[in-house]
Scaffold this motif. Sequence first.
Motif, PDB file in Angstrom:
ATOM      1  N   PHE A   1      22.980 -26.942 -19.643  1.00 15.44           N
ATOM      2  CA  PHE A   1      22.281 -25.770 -20.207  1.00 15.44           C
ATOM      3  C   PHE A   1      23.295 -24.705 -20.590  1.00 15.44           C
ATOM      4  CE2 PHE A   1      22.171 -25.361 -15.572  1.00 15.44           C
ATOM      5  CZ  PHE A   1      22.652 -24.085 -15.348  1.00 15.44           C
ATOM      6  N   GLU A   2      22.912 -23.930 -21.614  1.00 14.38           N
ATOM      7  CA  GLU A   2      23.788 -22.889 -22.160  1.00 14.38           C
ATOM      8  C   GLU A   2      22.945 -21.664 -22.480  1.00 14.38           C
ATOM      9  OE1 GLU A   2      27.215 -23.265 -23.694  1.00 14.38           O
ATOM     10  OE2 GLU A   2      27.408 -25.431 -24.002  1.00 14.38           O
ATOM     11  N   TYR A   3      23.629 -20.593 -22.891  1.00 17.83           N
ATOM     12  CA  TYR A   3      22.887 -19.418 -23.359  1.00 17.83           C
ATOM     13  C   TYR A   3      22.128 -19.765 -24.639  1.00 17.83           C
ATOM     14  CZ  TYR A   3      25.478 -16.537 -20.038  1.00 17.83           C
ATOM     15  OH  TYR A   3      25.999 -15.993 -18.894  1.00 17.83           O
ATOM     16  N   PHE A   4      20.980 -19.172 -24.789  1.00 18.19           N
ATOM     17  CA  PHE A   4      20.112 -19.443 -25.937  1.00 18.19           C
ATOM     18  C   PHE A   4      20.828 -19.188 -27.261  1.00 18.19           C
ATOM     19  CE2 PHE A   4      17.207 -17.469 -29.066  1.00 18.19           C
ATOM     20  CZ  PHE A   4      16.408 -18.571 -29.352  1.00 18.19           C
ATOM     21  N   ASP A   5      21.657 -18.154 -27.315  1.00 12.28           N
ATOM     22  CA  ASP A   5      22.295 -17.776 -28.577  1.00 12.28           C
ATOM     23  C   ASP A   5      23.213 -18.865 -29.135  1.00 12.28           C
ATOM     24  OD1 ASP A   5      21.019 -15.381 -28.668  1.00 12.28           O
ATOM     25  OD2 ASP A   5      22.696 -14.193 -27.891  1.00 12.28           O
ATOM     26  N   ILE A   6      23.699 -19.756 -28.294  1.00 16.19           N
ATOM     27  CA  ILE A   6      24.561 -20.847 -28.772  1.00 16.19           C
ATOM     28  C   ILE A   6      23.825 -21.705 -29.795  1.00 16.19           C
ATOM     29  CG2 ILE A   6      25.839 -22.934 -28.086  1.00 16.19           C
ATOM     30  CD1 ILE A   6      27.145 -20.365 -27.173  1.00 16.19           C
ATOM     31  N   PHE A   7      22.499 -21.790 -29.663  1.00 16.05           N
ATOM     32  CA  PHE A   7      21.707 -22.689 -30.510  1.00 16.05           C
ATOM     33  C   PHE A   7      20.717 -21.932 -31.386  1.00 16.05           C
ATOM     34  CE2 PHE A   7      22.788 -24.851 -26.534  1.00 16.05           C
ATOM     35  CZ  PHE A   7      23.479 -25.940 -27.020  1.00 16.05           C
TER      36      PHE A   7
ATOM     37  N   MET B   1      12.894 -25.867 -28.063  1.00 18.61           N
ATOM     38  CA  MET B   1      13.884 -25.829 -26.991  1.00 18.61           C
ATOM     39  C   MET B   1      13.191 -25.652 -25.638  1.00 18.61           C
ATOM     40  SD  MET B   1      16.878 -23.401 -28.544  1.00 18.61           S
ATOM     41  CE  MET B   1      17.310 -23.422 -30.283  1.00 18.61           C
ATOM     42  N   PHE B   2      13.797 -26.238 -24.600  1.00 24.82           N
ATOM     43  CA  PHE B   2      13.369 -25.981 -23.230  1.00 24.82           C
ATOM     44  C   PHE B   2      14.096 -24.735 -22.761  1.00 24.82           C
ATOM     45  CE2 PHE B   2      12.425 -30.523 -23.500  1.00 24.82           C
ATOM     46  CZ  PHE B   2      11.181 -30.583 -22.875  1.00 24.82           C
ATOM     47  N   LYS B   3      13.367 -23.631 -22.587  1.00 26.68           N
ATOM     48  CA  LYS B   3      13.964 -22.340 -22.244  1.00 26.68           C
ATOM     49  C   LYS B   3      13.577 -21.926 -20.827  1.00 26.68           C
ATOM     50  CE  LYS B   3      12.190 -20.284 -25.931  1.00 26.68           C
ATOM     51  NZ  LYS B   3      11.759 -21.352 -26.836  1.00 26.68           N
ATOM     52  N   PHE B   4      14.511 -21.237 -20.173  1.00 24.51           N
ATOM     53  CA  PHE B   4      14.220 -20.678 -18.854  1.00 24.51           C
ATOM     54  C   PHE B   4      15.163 -19.505 -18.626  1.00 24.51           C
ATOM     55  CE2 PHE B   4      17.276 -24.058 -18.509  1.00 24.51           C
ATOM     56  CZ  PHE B   4      18.198 -23.648 -17.563  1.00 24.51           C
TER      57      PHE B   4
ATOM     58  N   THR C   1      18.418 -15.593 -21.042  1.00 26.30           N
ATOM     59  CA  THR C   1      17.678 -16.743 -21.547  1.00 26.30           C
ATOM     60  C   THR C   1      18.622 -17.931 -21.696  1.00 26.30           C
ATOM     61  OG1 THR C   1      16.204 -15.281 -22.787  1.00 26.30           O
ATOM     62  CG2 THR C   1      16.183 -17.618 -23.382  1.00 26.30           C
ATOM     63  N   LEU C   2      18.283 -19.023 -21.029  1.00 24.11           N
ATOM     64  CA  LEU C   2      19.071 -20.242 -21.073  1.00 24.11           C
ATOM     65  C   LEU C   2      18.242 -21.367 -21.686  1.00 24.11           C
ATOM     66  CD1 LEU C   2      20.519 -20.122 -17.424  1.00 24.11           C
ATOM     67  CD2 LEU C   2      21.531 -19.159 -19.500  1.00 24.11           C
ATOM     68  N   VAL C   3      18.919 -22.377 -22.229  1.00 20.98           N
ATOM     69  CA  VAL C   3      18.207 -23.527 -22.788  1.00 20.98           C
ATOM     70  C   VAL C   3      18.920 -24.807 -22.378  1.00 20.98           C
ATOM     71  CG1 VAL C   3      17.333 -22.280 -24.801  1.00 20.98           C
ATOM     72  CG2 VAL C   3      19.502 -23.497 -24.975  1.00 20.98           C
ATOM     73  N   LEU C   4      18.139 -25.860 -22.175  1.00 24.23           N
ATOM     74  CA  LEU C   4      18.722 -27.192 -22.070  1.00 24.23           C
ATOM     75  C   LEU C   4      19.227 -27.562 -23.457  1.00 24.23           C
ATOM     76  CD1 LEU C   4      16.050 -29.085 -19.921  1.00 24.23           C
ATOM     77  CD2 LEU C   4      18.176 -28.035 -19.147  1.00 24.23           C
ATOM     78  N   ARG C   5      20.448 -28.057 -23.555  1.00 24.11           N
ATOM     79  CA  ARG C   5      21.050 -28.257 -24.882  1.00 24.11           C
ATOM     80  C   ARG C   5      20.211 -29.232 -25.709  1.00 24.11           C
ATOM     81  NH1 ARG C   5      25.406 -30.987 -21.787  1.00 24.11           N
ATOM     82  NH2 ARG C   5      24.557 -33.066 -21.455  1.00 24.11           N
TER      83      ARG C   5
END
Length: 404
Positions: free
Chosen positions: A47-53, A65-68, A75-79
């Motif tokens: 998982f990474e920061y949402f802004d990466i994607f 996206m799977f966000k948490f 805000t993080l997301v599973l890549r």
Amino acid sequence: MAASLLHTPEGVRDIYNGECAAKLAVQDRISRVFHLYGYEDIETPTFEYFDIFNKERGSVTSQEMFKFFDRDNNTLVLRPDVTPSIARCVGKYFSEADSPVRLCYRERTFTNNTSYQGRLKEVTQTGVELIGDDKSGADGEVIAMVIESLKAAGLKEFQVEVGQVEFFRGLTEEAGMDETTCETLRELIENKNYFGVEELVLERNMAESLKTLFLRLPELFGDLEQIRQVKSMVTNPRSLAAIERLEKVQAILEVYGLAEYVSYDLGMLSKYRYYTGIIFKAYTYGTGEYIVNGGRYDKLLEQFGKDVPAVGFAIVIDRLMMAMSRQKISVDAGAVHTMVVYEQGGLNRAIALGCRLRGEGKGTVLIRKSPCKDEEAYRKQALDQGVRVLAWVSETEDALVPLR
């Protein structure tokens, strides 16, 4: 209640026994190809920061996206895609590199597809990224690796379709389309909504030759000779340069001796917004979707502080394994070579035999013989598990019986 705990969520699945062994074996074969071409392994976080994607860098919408949130409310997301993660790594760890960087990976990606699509939400991808080379030789290298990787996996019948996003962008630029109209047209073409394409194009004020080209985009595919015929229909430098790039790639693949696996499609577009040049997908029968997706993304790394060109691809292992299964292509995973069934009093001999076989590099499993199972039952078990040799061990002797 106990039964409900045995189910997985929709869109994910367990992989075990022979299927899991075969999947790992195929990934190892492909990784060997990558290493033979000089690519080095890299792992990125799940998982990474949402802004990466975000939409300029990602391959899926925010909704997919799977966000948490972490404890600091970030805000993080599973890549959903590996390439932006590797671009971040390159910007961080290879910022001073002045020669091409070759990286390969084996990761899982996560996409929150709708239930109606019937697709897996978690898939395994393996692929490469070639950073810092904008030449046609780099395009040819990665396409050659796609072909060599699929052949190494055991696939025999497949085709790599190659396109060029610059051809389409040159046409839209010549037609004077704004960004919104371009995106609408791209989506219509990608979704094969040809009536929508016709309606949009015919209502625009542009040269008739351009209208003809847009309407013929779905037909502009085949071998390179067919693509060359389009050059006489194009006047803008951007689209002409795109065709000339494909010609150079074809020449390189001929040197590799792999040109027979490639066809060309000027109507190929991609939802991946970061692609800037050549794009490609590989298909085989046994699955309705591509098994490889890739292309050139010369502007993506600039967003991570390193303005260098790049090209890469990802093999969707789950789709590849499905296709191989439906094509009856077996994979010798070689997990267990010998099954040693020992009787009471035969444990010491069984251990000694197992140690010797493992020292020879042969996977060996020891099983104490049950009074409830006869020899035929163990033979069937060994065959079902793909075991090559069945060994019978007593207190005084042992016998090895080849099964195949």
